[in-house]
Every structure is written in structure tokens, then in C-alpha cells.
Design a protein around this motif. Structure first.
Motif, PDB file in Angstrom:
ATOM      1  N   LEU A  94       9.851  65.869  88.519  1.00  0.00           N
ATOM      2  CA  LEU A  94       8.645  66.593  88.127  1.00  0.00           C
ATOM      3  C   LEU A  94       8.716  68.049  88.559  1.00  0.00           C
ATOM      4  N   ASP A  95       7.839  68.839  88.022  1.00  0.00           N
ATOM      5  CA  ASP A  95       7.578  70.177  88.536  1.00  0.00           C
ATOM      6  C   ASP A  95       8.827  71.043  88.690  1.00  0.00           C
ATOM      7  N   TRP A  96       9.531  71.277  87.594  1.00  0.00           N
ATOM      8  CA  TRP A  96      10.648  72.215  87.638  1.00  0.00           C
ATOM      9  C   TRP A  96      10.095  73.624  87.743  1.00  0.00           C
ATOM     10  N   ARG A  97      10.695  74.427  88.611  1.00  0.00           N
ATOM     11  CA  ARG A  97      10.294  75.827  88.766  1.00  0.00           C
ATOM     12  C   ARG A  97      11.530  76.704  88.815  1.00  0.00           C
TER      13      ARG A  97
ATOM     14  N   PRO B  67       6.539  78.235  87.199  1.00  0.00           N
ATOM     15  CA  PRO B  67       6.732  76.961  86.493  1.00  0.00           C
ATOM     16  C   PRO B  67       7.728  77.121  85.342  1.00  0.00           C
TER      17      PRO B  67
ATOM     18  N   PHE C   3      12.814  71.582  92.183  1.00  0.00           N
ATOM     19  CA  PHE C   3      12.179  70.425  91.549  1.00  0.00           C
ATOM     20  C   PHE C   3      11.651  69.494  92.630  1.00  0.00           C
ATOM     21  N   THR C   4      10.733  68.626  92.225  1.00  0.00           N
ATOM     22  CA  THR C   4      10.216  67.570  93.096  1.00  0.00           C
ATOM     23  C   THR C   4      10.343  66.242  92.385  1.00  0.00           C
TER      24      THR C   4
END
Length: 106
Positions: free
Chosen positions: A74-77, A82, A104-105
Motif C-alpha cells: 500500500l501507499d507508494w510514495r 503520493p 511503501f508500506t
């Protein structure tokens, strides 16, 4: 603490883009994971799609942690912004350049 050089340091960087041809360095950091406390650096083609990058580079590296689940990433930055992770888009199309930092998470 700053470091003061005793002389002028005027040498080109050994990891500058022009030395890598069609490749580039990309740093990847799994936020919040104590096993990977810092970012890993990978040399990959600039034209590589994001999906291929994740499946062929990130997943084998992160897979050494039994908690990794590629389907739950989840949550690619990109740096601190973002990132819309479009699997078919190339790294270049997504703005992922030489020595970029992806987070990422899971």
C-alpha cells in the motif's frame, strides 16, 4: 556535525546518470519494517514498467521478510509525495528518475 575539507574537492560523482546508460539507480524503503531499517538501492532500466519493477526487483528483496505480501503493498510514495502506482507505466513515465527514493508500506 559539518565536515570541513582541507582542500577543494572537485571530482565528478561516481554514480552520475551518464555512467549508467539506459539504467538508473532507484532506492526503495519499506517504511516501518525493522528488518529493513534503510533503503535498498537497485540498478534497473529506465524503461522498465512499474509492475515489472515491483515483481522482479522489489518482491524478491522484500520477500526475505516473512511478513511481506506483495498483494498487500500500500501507499507508494516518491520521496514524500503520493505515487499513483500504474503497473503498465514505465519508471520514467511515473517520474521515477535516477537516485529517486520510493517508499511503501504493507
Amino acid at each position: 556535525m559539518p565536515v570541513k575539507a582541507l582542500y577543494d574537492y572537485d571530482f565528478p560523482s561516481a554514480d552520475r546518470q551518464e555512467l549508467f546508460g539506459d539504467d538508473q539507480l532507484v532506492y526503495v524503503h519499506w517504511d516501518g519494517n525493522p528488518l529493513f531499517c534503510s533503503a535498498a538501492c537497485f540498478r534497473v532500466p529506465r524503461a522498465l514498467s512499474f509492475g515489472e519493477f515491483v515483481a522482479g526487483t522489489v518482491a524478491p528483496w522484500a520477500g526475505s521478510d516473512p511478513d511481506f505480501d506483495a498483494t498487500a503493498t500500500l501507499d507508494w510514495r516518491l520521496f514524500d509525495e503520493p505515487l499513483s502506482a500504474v503497473p503498465d507505466a514505465s519508471l520514467t513515465d511515473l517520474g521515477i528518475g535516477h537516485k529517486a527514493l520510493l517508499h511503501f508500506t504493507v
